[in-house]
Design a protein around this motif. Structure first.
Motif, PDB file in Angstrom:
ATOM      1  N   ALA A   1      -0.634   1.736  -5.009  1.00 11.27           N
ATOM      2  CA  ALA A   1       0.597   1.017  -5.107  1.00 11.27           C
ATOM      3  C   ALA A   1      -0.037  -0.263  -5.525  1.00 11.27           C
ATOM      4  O   ALA A   1      -1.123  -0.856  -5.877  1.00 11.27           O
ATOM      5  CB  ALA A   1       0.028   0.228  -3.449  1.00 11.27           C
ATOM      6  N   PHE A   2       1.313  -1.422  -5.793  1.00 14.69           N
ATOM      7  CA  PHE A   2       1.453  -2.317  -6.542  1.00 14.69           C
ATOM      8  C   PHE A   2       2.241  -2.781  -5.497  1.00 14.69           C
ATOM      9  O   PHE A   2       3.343  -3.106  -5.185  1.00 14.69           O
ATOM     10  CB  PHE A   2       2.164  -1.939  -7.649  1.00 14.69           C
ATOM     11  N   CYS A   3       1.039  -4.392  -5.331  1.00 14.76           N
ATOM     12  CA  CYS A   3       2.118  -5.456  -4.245  1.00 14.76           C
ATOM     13  C   CYS A   3       2.370  -6.995  -5.290  1.00 14.76           C
ATOM     14  O   CYS A   3       1.220  -6.928  -5.230  1.00 14.76           O
ATOM     15  CB  CYS A   3       1.069  -5.066  -3.526  1.00 14.76           C
ATOM     16  N   HIS A   4       3.050  -6.543  -5.255  1.00 18.03           N
ATOM     17  CA  HIS A   4       3.515  -8.429  -5.876  1.00 18.03           C
ATOM     18  C   HIS A   4       3.231  -9.800  -4.292  1.00 18.03           C
ATOM     19  O   HIS A   4       3.752  -8.810  -2.938  1.00 18.03           O
ATOM     20  CB  HIS A   4       5.236  -8.790  -6.026  1.00 18.03           C
ATOM     21  N   VAL A   5       3.142 -10.795  -4.603  1.00 17.89           N
ATOM     22  CA  VAL A   5       2.367 -11.565  -3.222  1.00 17.89           C
ATOM     23  C   VAL A   5       3.009 -12.622  -3.622  1.00 17.89           C
ATOM     24  O   VAL A   5       2.938 -13.444  -5.129  1.00 17.89           O
ATOM     25  CB  VAL A   5       1.285 -11.739  -2.830  1.00 17.89           C
ATOM     26  N   LYS A   6       3.653 -13.446  -2.898  1.00 17.73           N
ATOM     27  CA  LYS A   6       4.106 -15.329  -3.258  1.00 17.73           C
ATOM     28  C   LYS A   6       3.369 -15.979  -2.106  1.00 17.73           C
ATOM     29  O   LYS A   6       3.843 -15.781  -1.358  1.00 17.73           O
ATOM     30  CB  LYS A   6       5.531 -14.923  -2.827  1.00 17.73           C
ATOM     31  N   LEU A   7       2.969 -16.286  -2.474  1.00 18.42           N
ATOM     32  CA  LEU A   7       2.462 -17.987  -1.740  1.00 18.42           C
ATOM     33  C   LEU A   7       3.240 -19.103  -1.205  1.00 18.42           C
ATOM     34  O   LEU A   7       4.430 -19.172  -1.675  1.00 18.42           O
ATOM     35  CB  LEU A   7       1.330 -18.563  -2.236  1.00 18.42           C
ATOM     36  N   VAL A   8       2.700 -19.428  -0.037  1.00 14.99           N
ATOM     37  CA  VAL A   8       3.805 -20.418   0.350  1.00 14.99           C
ATOM     38  C   VAL A   8       3.496 -21.918   0.301  1.00 14.99           C
ATOM     39  O   VAL A   8       4.881 -21.992  -0.704  1.00 14.99           O
ATOM     40  CB  VAL A   8       3.533 -20.267   1.775  1.00 14.99           C
TER      41      VAL A   8
ATOM     42  N   GLN B   1      -3.338 -26.572  -5.358  1.00 15.62           N
ATOM     43  CA  GLN B   1      -4.927 -25.833  -5.660  1.00 15.62           C
ATOM     44  C   GLN B   1      -5.569 -25.298  -5.141  1.00 15.62           C
ATOM     45  O   GLN B   1      -6.287 -23.894  -4.667  1.00 15.62           O
ATOM     46  CB  GLN B   1      -5.462 -26.801  -5.841  1.00 15.62           C
ATOM     47  N   ASP B   2      -6.085 -25.835  -3.756  1.00 16.52           N
ATOM     48  CA  ASP B   2      -6.966 -24.901  -2.348  1.00 16.52           C
ATOM     49  C   ASP B   2      -5.802 -23.681  -1.891  1.00 16.52           C
ATOM     50  O   ASP B   2      -6.669 -23.048  -1.613  1.00 16.52           O
ATOM     51  CB  ASP B   2      -7.076 -26.320  -1.497  1.00 16.52           C
ATOM     52  N   ASN B   3      -5.047 -23.741  -1.948  1.00 19.46           N
ATOM     53  CA  ASN B   3      -4.535 -22.481  -1.153  1.00 19.46           C
ATOM     54  C   ASN B   3      -4.743 -21.076  -2.153  1.00 19.46           C
ATOM     55  O   ASN B   3      -4.936 -19.958  -2.637  1.00 19.46           O
ATOM     56  CB  ASN B   3      -3.036 -22.735  -1.149  1.00 19.46           C
ATOM     57  N   VAL B   4      -3.981 -21.063  -4.098  1.00 17.22           N
ATOM     58  CA  VAL B   4      -4.819 -21.171  -5.112  1.00 17.22           C
ATOM     59  C   VAL B   4      -5.674 -20.067  -4.529  1.00 17.22           C
ATOM     60  O   VAL B   4      -6.639 -19.224  -4.806  1.00 17.22           O
ATOM     61  CB  VAL B   4      -4.049 -20.767  -6.402  1.00 17.22           C
ATOM     62  N   LYS B   5      -6.875 -21.236  -4.948  1.00 18.14           N
ATOM     63  CA  LYS B   5      -8.307 -21.089  -5.086  1.00 18.14           C
ATOM     64  C   LYS B   5      -9.065 -20.180  -3.851  1.00 18.14           C
ATOM     65  O   LYS B   5      -9.409 -19.042  -3.700  1.00 18.14           O
ATOM     66  CB  LYS B   5      -9.403 -22.046  -5.030  1.00 18.14           C
TER      67      LYS B   5
ATOM     68  N   LEU C   1      -4.470 -12.501   5.230  1.00 18.95           N
ATOM     69  CA  LEU C   1      -5.042 -13.757   3.918  1.00 18.95           C
ATOM     70  C   LEU C   1      -3.795 -14.449   4.727  1.00 18.95           C
ATOM     71  O   LEU C   1      -2.865 -14.603   4.783  1.00 18.95           O
ATOM     72  CB  LEU C   1      -4.687 -13.527   3.227  1.00 18.95           C
ATOM     73  N   ASN C   2      -4.524 -16.140   4.166  1.00 23.02           N
ATOM     74  CA  ASN C   2      -3.720 -17.384   4.940  1.00 23.02           C
ATOM     75  C   ASN C   2      -2.505 -17.740   3.603  1.00 23.02           C
ATOM     76  O   ASN C   2      -3.205 -17.470   2.437  1.00 23.02           O
ATOM     77  CB  ASN C   2      -4.660 -19.009   5.097  1.00 23.02           C
TER      78      ASN C   2
END
Length: 152
Positions: free
Chosen positions: A67-74, A78-82, A129-130
């Protein structure tokens, strides 16, 4: 470091078969075994060769559902990405993860046994995951081309 044609040939040969012995490489390149050994050590030391792996059949180990899963963060702090990157690295089912430009922030390549296993992965691991805003999954129908060798 600038690679010469012999270095490039060594890299091409090792990408096809990393188990080639220095003796086999020396015969192929018309160099001494010692010269081949020294060149390979130099390629390793300078980071051109990062490691050696065995390519395992995903069918034989029951991980052929891809599966290939695209993920979009809220939010893209910098903290969220890390934090997301640290957490996704620890998930065994995720073999590859890329930070992208465009509509989605990440692309994950996931190997599991079947659709039920993917559902379990999504519910128990990924969605825990947050900072994930949304996901979009696509499933492999057929692998048309798969290579680990770079064209050099």
């Amino acid at each position: 470091m600038k690679l010469d044609e012999i270095d490039l040939k060594i890299l091409r040969l090792l990408q096809k078969d990393a188990k080639l012995t220095n003796k086999a490489l020396s015969a192929n390149l018309a160099l001494s075994v010692t010269a081949v050994y020294e060149r390979i050590k130099k390629l390793e030391k300078t980071g051109f060769i990062q490691g050696y792996v065995a390519l395992v059949s995903k069918e034989k180990v029951d991980k052929s559902f891809v599966a290939f899963c695209h993920v979009k963060l809220v939010q893209h702090t910098q903290d969220n990405v890390k934090q997301f990157e640290r957490e996704v690295i620890a998930i065994d089912e995720v073999l590859e993860c890329y930070h992208l430009s465009g509509d989605y922030d990440y692309l994950l390549k996931v190997h599991v046994k079947d659709m039920e296993s993917y559902r379990k992965f999504m519910i128990e691991k990924l969605t825990n995951l947050n900072h994930i805003g949304s996901t979009h999954s696509m499933f492999m129908i057929n692998e048309v081309k798969h290579t680990t060798a770079l064209n050099i």
